[in-house]
Motif scaffolding. Structure first.
Motif, PDB file in Angstrom:
ATOM      1  N   GLY A 167     135.765  49.644  49.131  1.00  0.00           N
ATOM      2  CA  GLY A 167     134.702  50.295  48.371  1.00  0.00           C
ATOM      3  C   GLY A 167     134.421  49.656  47.022  1.00  0.00           C
ATOM      4  N   ILE A 168     135.339  48.794  46.551  1.00  0.00           N
ATOM      5  CA  ILE A 168     135.087  48.109  45.272  1.00  0.00           C
ATOM      6  C   ILE A 168     134.453  46.757  45.583  1.00  0.00           C
ATOM      7  CG2 ILE A 168     136.133  47.100  43.190  1.00  0.00           C
ATOM      8  CD1 ILE A 168     138.225  49.225  43.219  1.00  0.00           C
ATOM      9  N   GLU A 169     133.337  46.489  44.924  1.00  0.00           N
ATOM     10  CA  GLU A 169     132.656  45.215  45.219  1.00  0.00           C
ATOM     11  C   GLU A 169     133.056  44.104  44.263  1.00  0.00           C
ATOM     12  OE1 GLU A 169     128.668  46.681  45.079  1.00  0.00           O
ATOM     13  OE2 GLU A 169     129.273  48.075  46.667  1.00  0.00           O
ATOM     14  N   GLY A 170     133.447  44.498  43.063  1.00  0.00           N
ATOM     15  CA  GLY A 170     133.793  43.465  42.078  1.00  0.00           C
ATOM     16  C   GLY A 170     134.136  44.100  40.753  1.00  0.00           C
ATOM     17  N   PRO A 171     134.255  43.294  39.709  1.00  0.00           N
ATOM     18  CA  PRO A 171     134.611  43.824  38.385  1.00  0.00           C
ATOM     19  C   PRO A 171     133.590  44.833  37.868  1.00  0.00           C
ATOM     20  CG  PRO A 171     134.856  41.431  38.440  1.00  0.00           C
ATOM     21  CD  PRO A 171     134.168  41.824  39.712  1.00  0.00           C
ATOM     22  N   PRO A 172     134.035  45.779  37.048  1.00  0.00           N
ATOM     23  CA  PRO A 172     133.111  46.786  36.505  1.00  0.00           C
ATOM     24  C   PRO A 172     132.240  46.186  35.402  1.00  0.00           C
ATOM     25  CG  PRO A 172     135.279  47.055  35.528  1.00  0.00           C
ATOM     26  CD  PRO A 172     135.411  45.945  36.527  1.00  0.00           C
ATOM     27  N   LYS A 173     130.995  46.582  35.365  1.00  0.00           N
ATOM     28  CA  LYS A 173     130.080  46.057  34.338  1.00  0.00           C
ATOM     29  C   LYS A 173     130.537  46.535  32.948  1.00  0.00           C
ATOM     30  CE  LYS A 173     125.209  46.384  33.002  1.00  0.00           C
ATOM     31  NZ  LYS A 173     125.527  46.733  31.642  1.00  0.00           N
ATOM     32  N   PHE A 207     149.717  52.091  40.853  1.00  0.00           N
ATOM     33  CA  PHE A 207     149.166  52.132  39.494  1.00  0.00           C
ATOM     34  C   PHE A 207     147.944  51.216  39.393  1.00  0.00           C
ATOM     35  CE2 PHE A 207     148.592  50.222  35.382  1.00  0.00           C
ATOM     36  CZ  PHE A 207     148.572  51.321  34.534  1.00  0.00           C
ATOM     37  N   MET A 208     148.063  50.003  39.928  1.00  0.00           N
ATOM     38  CA  MET A 208     146.959  49.039  39.830  1.00  0.00           C
ATOM     39  C   MET A 208     145.744  49.534  40.636  1.00  0.00           C
ATOM     40  SD  MET A 208     148.109  46.839  37.719  1.00  0.00           S
ATOM     41  CE  MET A 208     146.887  45.551  37.696  1.00  0.00           C
ATOM     42  N   ALA A 209     146.015  50.122  41.803  1.00  0.00           N
ATOM     43  CA  ALA A 209     144.900  50.634  42.619  1.00  0.00           C
ATOM     44  C   ALA A 209     144.172  51.749  41.860  1.00  0.00           C
ATOM     45  CB  ALA A 209     145.430  51.139  43.962  1.00  0.00           C
ATOM     46  N   ASP A 210     144.942  52.693  41.307  1.00  0.00           N
ATOM     47  CA  ASP A 210     144.325  53.800  40.546  1.00  0.00           C
ATOM     48  C   ASP A 210     143.497  53.249  39.389  1.00  0.00           C
ATOM     49  OD1 ASP A 210     145.618  55.520  42.221  1.00  0.00           O
ATOM     50  OD2 ASP A 210     147.180  56.115  40.784  1.00  0.00           O
ATOM     51  N   TYR A 211     144.051  52.239  38.732  1.00  0.00           N
ATOM     52  CA  TYR A 211     143.390  51.627  37.574  1.00  0.00           C
ATOM     53  C   TYR A 211     142.025  51.048  37.977  1.00  0.00           C
ATOM     54  CZ  TYR A 211     142.491  47.814  34.252  1.00  0.00           C
ATOM     55  OH  TYR A 211     141.894  46.934  33.387  1.00  0.00           O
ATOM     56  N   TYR A 212     142.005  50.277  39.061  1.00  0.00           N
ATOM     57  CA  TYR A 212     140.739  49.649  39.460  1.00  0.00           C
ATOM     58  C   TYR A 212     139.745  50.669  40.012  1.00  0.00           C
ATOM     59  CZ  TYR A 212     142.400  44.983  38.451  1.00  0.00           C
ATOM     60  OH  TYR A 212     142.842  43.870  37.787  1.00  0.00           O
ATOM     61  N   TYR A 213     140.246  51.685  40.721  1.00  0.00           N
ATOM     62  CA  TYR A 213     139.313  52.704  41.241  1.00  0.00           C
ATOM     63  C   TYR A 213     138.702  53.516  40.092  1.00  0.00           C
ATOM     64  CZ  TYR A 213     140.081  51.864  46.191  1.00  0.00           C
ATOM     65  OH  TYR A 213     140.096  51.283  47.434  1.00  0.00           O
TER      66      TYR A 213
END
Ligand code: SF4
Length: 415
Positions: free
Chosen positions: A115-121, A21-27
């Motif tokens: 593939g995720i570099e950091g928090p979303p803008k 769930f957390m992975a889907d959320y961040y992607y």
């Protein structure tokens, strides 16, 4: 903590479901930030997430990033970077670690998720000061950095009884968020969607409460340390069906443990209530320390902070205002003490640990005589440990271990 290293912690199978769930959320957030296909609102952890979600925003919660900075033990080196630009070492180490990470352009998200570099803008930042003032300063920093609007709810603090006047004032502030949010998202607010979201959020709250309440069983199938990671879906996913589905799976597993009389630790002898924040960089060490002493830390003020039983889809604004003002952290000492006493009773607790987190006075309830008052009324002893949620320079592992061991010995003598 060499003996603790030998202790193997039991994992819940459903933690994998929560992990997905957390992975889907961040992607999903990362995709939206990169493509611009959805607008992103940053929200404080007990902020008005339902409004944002109902209006079509994806919602990101910086506190979960800060907790990851803590648990990955990146925080301690990053805090001085924020101190150097004017944020004191004495204020919230979630804030200082997060701003430090931003300044250094590092993130645990990049280590965990390919593939995720950091928090979303963000496109907008929305706070509620019900938990503390720090969140407003934190969000204002990012508002300036990203040149996006910062709006919020200014809450009451130290509330004795939640009265109609409190609810009315907070509900109005929540309604006042709508026009600026409409301008950011470019769509009209839809009351029916808010009702649906509040209904899902209430269901999430009820399920999360049922999960936490399983710890009343003897032996407890759940520890506080499990709860601090399992609660992720309640924090970031309340108001979504996916979060509720995760908790149904988790609840079934916990109920099976109860049926099988399988404890979260082997040979439970003592049951502890934890007040205050976890020490994120020592979650596993603390879990092993207590498990090695046949002690289950099984309930907490902290994990219960994402129970919002007042939410009512038929009266969304007033019920959100009530739910976010009834929270423990918003309340005066008398209702806080009554709350803890109920918890001690319900969970059949032998002792209390208060974590005095140096940089979070808001979640440290041991500074004005509460442990002594509660012990006098209940006879349940307590131990205060000094530490911090994120800044490991403020922690003495040896002292914690010695004090905890002595405390458990004291419980053994009392039995
Ligand atoms: S409640 Fe404490 S940990 Fe949370 S944001 Fe406020 S000061 Fe930081």
């Amino acid at each position: 903590m060499s003996e603790e290293k030998k202790i193997k912690l039991k994992r819940l199978e459903s933690s994998k479901v929560l992990g997905k769930f957390m992975a889907d959320y961040y992607y999903e957030l990362d995709r939206a930030a990169k493509t611009g296909e959805r607008k992103i609102a940053w929200c404080t952890s007990v902020g008005p997430a339902e409004i944002l979600r109902a209006m079509g925003f994806l919602v990101y919660f910086p506190e979960t990033h800060s907790a990851m900075l803590g648990s990955s033990r990146m925080a301690t080196e990053l805090i001085p970077k924020a101190n150097a630009v004017g944020y004191s070492p004495d204020i919230c180490s979630y804030l200082t670690a997060d701003i430090g990470a931003y300044l250094e352009k590092v993130s645990p998200l990049a280590k965990i998720f390919d593939g995720i570099e950091g928090p979303p803008k963000p496109d907008v930042l929305v706070f509620n000061t019900n938990q503390c003032r720090d969140v407003q300063d934190w969000f204002n920093f990012y508002g300036q950095e990203y040149d996006v609007p910062v709006i919020g709810v200014h809450s009451y603090v130290g509330v004795q009884e939640v009265e109609a006047a409190h609810v009315d004032a907070i509900a109005r502030q929540m309604q006042d968020l709508i026009p600026p949010l409409e301008r950011v998202i470019g769509q009209k607010f839809d009351l029916e969607r808010l009702k649906e979201t509040v209904a899902l959020s209430r269901e999430c709250s009820d399920l999360w409460k049922q999960v936490l309440d399983t710890a009343a069983a003897v032996p407890s199938p759940l520890t506080f340390f499990d709860g601090t990671t399992l609660m992720g879906a309640a924090v970031v996913g309340r108001g979504t069906q996916a979060a509720n589905d995760c908790y149904r799976t988790l609840l079934a597993e916990l109920n099976q443990r109860i049926t099988d009389k399988e404890g979260a630790i082997d040979g439970e002898r003592y049951r502890i209530y934890w007040d205050g924040m976890p020490v994120w960089g020592r979650l596993s060490a603390h879990a092993k320390l207590f498990a090695g002493l046949q002690t289950t830390v099984l309930a907490s003020t902290y994990c219960n902070s994402w129970i919002f039983s007042a939410l009512d889809p038929d009266d969304p604004f007033n019920s959100m205002a009530r739910a976010y003002t009834e929270l423990f952290i918003v309340r005066a000492d008398a209702p806080k003490e009554a709350y803890i006493r109920n918890m001690l009773d319900f969970f059949k607790v032998d002792g209390i640990i208060y974590h005095d987190a140096k940089t979070c006075p808001n979640n440290s309830n041991c500074r004005y005589g509460m442990p002594q008052r509660i012990e006098k009324l209940t006879g349940i002893p307590s131990l205060t440990i000094n530490g911090d949620l994120n800044d490991l320079r403020l922690i003495s592992d040896e002292q914690t271990k010695t004090n905890v061991e002595a405390f458990i010995e004291q419980l053994a003598e009392n039995k």
